[in-house]
Scaffold this motif. Structure first.
Motif, PDB file in Angstrom:
ATOM      1  N   ILE A 274      24.222 -45.253  20.045  1.00 27.10           N
ATOM      2  CA  ILE A 274      23.758 -46.492  19.777  1.00 27.10           C
ATOM      3  C   ILE A 274      24.367 -47.586  20.540  1.00 27.10           C
ATOM      4  O   ILE A 274      25.584 -47.875  20.089  1.00 27.10           O
TER       5      ILE A 274
ATOM      6  N   TRP B  97      28.474 -36.384  18.531  1.00 29.62           N
ATOM      7  CA  TRP B  97      28.246 -37.952  18.334  1.00 29.62           C
ATOM      8  C   TRP B  97      29.347 -38.740  18.940  1.00 29.62           C
ATOM      9  O   TRP B  97      29.305 -39.338  19.873  1.00 29.62           O
TER      10      TRP B  97
ATOM     11  N   TRP C 128      31.396 -48.464  15.951  1.00 33.86           N
ATOM     12  CA  TRP C 128      31.012 -48.330  14.795  1.00 33.86           C
ATOM     13  C   TRP C 128      30.481 -46.727  14.857  1.00 33.86           C
ATOM     14  O   TRP C 128      30.114 -45.973  14.031  1.00 33.86           O
ATOM     15  N   ASN C 129      30.138 -46.668  16.416  1.00 29.46           N
ATOM     16  CA  ASN C 129      29.651 -45.151  16.595  1.00 29.46           C
ATOM     17  C   ASN C 129      30.715 -44.075  16.327  1.00 29.46           C
ATOM     18  O   ASN C 129      30.463 -42.903  15.781  1.00 29.46           O
TER      19      ASN C 129
ATOM     20  N   THR D 120      30.828 -45.745  25.975  1.00 35.43           N
ATOM     21  CA  THR D 120      30.371 -46.632  24.882  1.00 35.43           C
ATOM     22  C   THR D 120      28.735 -47.028  25.093  1.00 35.43           C
ATOM     23  O   THR D 120      28.195 -47.902  24.405  1.00 35.43           O
TER      24      THR D 120
ATOM     25  N   TYR E 285      29.796 -40.746  22.597  1.00 39.12           N
ATOM     26  CA  TYR E 285      30.252 -41.908  22.713  1.00 39.12           C
ATOM     27  C   TYR E 285      31.173 -42.160  23.893  1.00 39.12           C
ATOM     28  O   TYR E 285      31.247 -42.948  24.790  1.00 39.12           O
TER      29      TYR E 285
END
Length: 85
Positions: A59, A46, A65-66, A55, A50
């Motif tokens: 999400i 994850w 916050w990732n 970025t 990212y």
């Protein structure tokens, strides 16, 4: 020569010994280790996704916050190592 009577164990101490002996004999479920390592790897992937996607993923609208999500997933896996036998 007469023998002395053995001392009676404290009931809480005897109960604790039985519980600890039972916990040691209990084998780990077969799914525990794959889930543990899987969570650690998913959290790492994850964070890597990212950074590599600059970025945009996993999400896009939550920004930094990732990283928190990735570390949170990995930490669940690391906390599972405390119960691994």
């Amino acid at each position: 020569m007469p023998e002395s009577k053995p001392r009676r164990k404290n009931t809480t101490q005897a109960r604790a010994e039985r519980q600890s002996a039972h916990a040691i004999d209990k084998p780990m479920p077969g799914w525990y280790k794959p889930v543990m390592f899987g969570l650690m790897l998913i959290g790492l992937l994850w964070i890597i996704v990212y950074y590599i996607s600059q970025t945009l993923f996993p999400i896009p609208n939550i920004g930094g916050w990732n990283i928190v999500i990735g570390f949170g997933i990995a930490m669940v896996g690391f906390f599972m190592t405390t119960g691994w036998k």
